[in-house]
Design an enzyme around this catalytic site. Structure first.
Site, mmCIF file in Angstrom:
data_model
loop_
_atom_site.group_PDB
_atom_site.id
_atom_site.type_symbol
_atom_site.label_atom_id
_atom_site.label_comp_id
_atom_site.label_asym_id
_atom_site.label_seq_id
_atom_site.Cartn_x
_atom_site.Cartn_y
_atom_site.Cartn_z
ATOM 1 N N GLY A 1 -3.325 60.821 -55.780
ATOM 2 C CA GLY A 1 -3.372 59.562 -56.514
ATOM 3 C C GLY A 1 -3.964 59.689 -57.905
ATOM 4 N N ASN B 1 -8.381 48.867 -52.428
ATOM 5 C CA ASN B 1 -8.909 49.725 -51.367
ATOM 6 C C ASN B 1 -10.184 49.176 -50.735
ATOM 7 O OD1 ASN B 1 -9.510 50.615 -54.182
ATOM 8 N ND2 ASN B 1 -11.088 51.795 -53.137
ATOM 9 N N GLN C 1 -2.755 52.956 -51.552
ATOM 10 C CA GLN C 1 -3.134 52.406 -50.240
ATOM 11 C C GLN C 1 -1.944 51.852 -49.454
ATOM 12 O OE1 GLN C 1 -5.911 52.481 -48.500
ATOM 13 N NE2 GLN C 1 -7.305 53.316 -50.031
ATOM 14 N N SER D 1 -0.611 59.292 -52.219
ATOM 15 C CA SER D 1 -1.540 60.332 -51.807
ATOM 16 C C SER D 1 -1.405 60.537 -50.301
ATOM 17 C CB SER D 1 -2.949 59.860 -52.157
ATOM 18 O OG SER D 1 -3.859 60.895 -52.000
ATOM 19 N N ALA D 2 -1.024 61.757 -49.882
ATOM 20 C CA ALA D 2 -0.675 62.000 -48.476
ATOM 21 C C ALA D 2 -1.830 61.724 -47.516
ATOM 22 C CB ALA D 2 -0.201 63.449 -48.316
ATOM 23 N N HIS D 3 -3.074 61.966 -47.967
ATOM 24 C CA HIS D 3 -4.184 61.849 -47.003
ATOM 25 C C HIS D 3 -4.471 60.413 -46.598
ATOM 26 C CE1 HIS D 3 -7.751 60.600 -49.544
ATOM 27 N NE2 HIS D 3 -6.957 60.994 -50.515
ATOM 28 N N CYS E 1 -24.139 54.990 -53.145
ATOM 29 C CA CYS E 1 -25.539 55.371 -53.020
ATOM 30 C C CYS E 1 -25.854 56.483 -54.012
ATOM 31 C CB CYS E 1 -25.797 55.846 -51.598
ATOM 32 S SG CYS E 1 -27.513 56.271 -51.345
HETATM 33 N N1 PLP Z 1 -6.153 54.590 -55.883
HETATM 34 C C1 PLP Z 1 -6.601 54.007 -54.762
HETATM 35 C C2 PLP Z 1 -6.339 52.554 -54.525
HETATM 36 C C3 PLP Z 1 -7.313 54.761 -53.827
HETATM 37 O O1 PLP Z 1 -7.760 54.154 -52.707
HETATM 38 C C4 PLP Z 1 -7.546 56.134 -54.075
HETATM 39 C C5 PLP Z 1 -8.334 56.955 -53.121
HETATM 40 O O2 PLP Z 1 -9.305 56.509 -52.564
HETATM 41 C C6 PLP Z 1 -7.047 56.698 -55.262
HETATM 42 C C7 PLP Z 1 -6.354 55.899 -56.138
HETATM 43 C C8 PLP Z 1 -7.243 58.150 -55.569
HETATM 44 O O3 PLP Z 1 -6.406 58.929 -54.761
HETATM 45 P P1 PLP Z 1 -6.695 60.491 -54.504
HETATM 46 O O4 PLP Z 1 -7.850 60.573 -53.588
HETATM 47 O O5 PLP Z 1 -5.443 61.022 -53.890
HETATM 48 O O6 PLP Z 1 -6.924 61.135 -55.825
#
Ligand code: PLP
Length: 372
Positions: free
Chosen positions: A68, A149, A177, A196-198, A323
């Site tokens: 992402g 997110n 997301q 983003s695959a994860h 934190c």
């Molecule tokens: N955009 C959103 C809405 C996300 O939730 C995240 C990851 O938490 C990202 C971008 C960033 O993605 P990546 O972890 O693949 O760099």
């Protein structure tokens, strides 16, 4: 452990592990002209076609990236540097991958950022977006995330696409997301998007960037000219294998998963409401991503260490705070929503297909025990 932090990341699908293990045998450099290299090239192009098919676009519009952040940064940088974007319409609720990049770009380029209004849940005021777009003559990029997110709030994607089309603005949607959660046809009005695959049970460090044909953005990473010069660096074949398989499995089962996961979040909300009538549901159930539930717990009963205490009880969740040096700071999203000085401790529960109703019931019992 009960894992209710699937908006942060997700465990791999078994099918993804198998696909990645198989891809480990495909070792040739895709840039090599011999048969071993060509095998890798063909494999990558097959995965590209699969992803394009699943997102309604042409294979040439998909570029493999590390995820992402890189996808978003590529678009933002090039839009300002190469496409002559003078104005960006966005919100302070975007992910840091957008906000920090915009701050950095404003140091070097004469680009102005204007904020679109939103309500107390983060719902975008599309009427205000239209007002802002109604300024002919300035090249504009709209940057709005499809789902937030932290809160799960969803953007009315089709409405924003139509407005951008009418007023000739480019549209970058952070779909990190939501890709893999819904069937999204990227070709219907989005100029750029990232995945983003994860986030959908694929590997970390693998994702893709969608660039609709006719928007000639330039690369962020220069070098050997891979990905048709858009993203240099020898391709991450194992990651690409996992990415494509994860998207396939995620979308194959999407209706069942959506139903199951939404039932879990409604059960958690309903169960917690019975125990804590004065909680503040930040997530607006009717207009949000079905897997996210952000709840404000009254701080006098929950304290401000609820997330750590839940962790000690075996429940993994995220909060609305970062934190640093042992001190909790409210997140930029809570601040943006004006919720940084409220008498609540915010907790984000985010679910996946691997969660169960028993876990939800157990979690409610634990929270009941932890609250004063
Ligand atoms: N955009 C959103 C809405 C996300 O939730 C995240 C990851 O938490 C990202 C971008 C960033 O993605 P990546 O972890 O693949 O760099």
């Amino acid at each position: 452990m009960i894992y209710f932090d699937n908006a942060a990341t997700t465990p791999l699908f078994p099918e993804v592990k198998t696909a990645m293990t198989e891809a480990m045998e495909i070792f040739g450099n895709p840039a090599s002209i011999h048969a071993i290299g060509r095998k890798s090239r063909i494999y990558i192009e097959d995965m590209r076609s699969k992803i394009a098919g699943l997102t309604g676009v042409k294979p040439a519009e998909i570029f493999f990236t590390s995820g992402g952040t890189e996808s978003l940064q590529t678009v933002l940088t090039s839009a300002v540097r190469d496409l002559g974007i003078e104005r960006i319409l966005t919100t302070p609720l975007e992910h840091h991958a957008v906000l920090h990049n915009l701050e950095a770009l404003q140091q070097s380029y004469p680009v102005e950022t204007e904020h679109v209004r939103f309500d107390e849940h983060g719902r975008i005021d599309t009427g205000h977006l239209e007002e802002l777009l109604h300024h002919p003559g300035r090249k504009t990029l709209v940057v709005l995330m499809h789902a937030n997110n932290e809160t799960g709030m969803l953007l009315p994607l089709n409405d924003v696409c139509s407005l951008c089309g009418v007023y000739g603005a480019l549209f970058l949607s952070d779909t990190v997301q939501t890709i893999g959660k819904y069937e999204i046809n990227l070709s219907e009005g989005i100029s750029f998007a990232g995945a983003s695959a994860h986030k959908f049970h694929g590997p970390k460090g693998a994702g893709f960037l969608y660039v609709s044909a006719g928007n000639p953005i330039q690369p962020l990473i220069l070098g050997g000219g891979q990905e048709r010069t858009m993203r240099s660096g020898t391709e991450n074949i194992i990651g690409i294998a996992g990415l494509a398989k994860a998207l396939e499995v995620a979308l194959r089962d999407k209706e069942d998963v959506q139903h199951h996961v939404n039932e879990l979040r409604l059960a958690l909300l309903g169960g917690l409401r019975q125990v804590i009538p004065d909680l503040y549901p930040l997530t607006d159930i009717s207009g949000s991503l079905y897997s996210v539930l952000n709840i404000g717990f009254p701080v006098e009963r929950a304290g401000d260490m609820l997330i750590y205490r839940l962790d000690m009880e075996g429940v993994a969740v995220s909060g609305g705070s970062a934190c640093a040096s042992g001190v909790n700071y409210p997140s930029h999203v809570l601040k943006g929503l004006g919720l940084d000085h409220t008498p609540y401790t915010f907790v984000r529960f985010s679910f996946s297909r691997f969660n169960t109703m028993e876990e939800v019931e157990h979690c409610i019992r634990i929270i009941k025990k932890l609250l004063r």
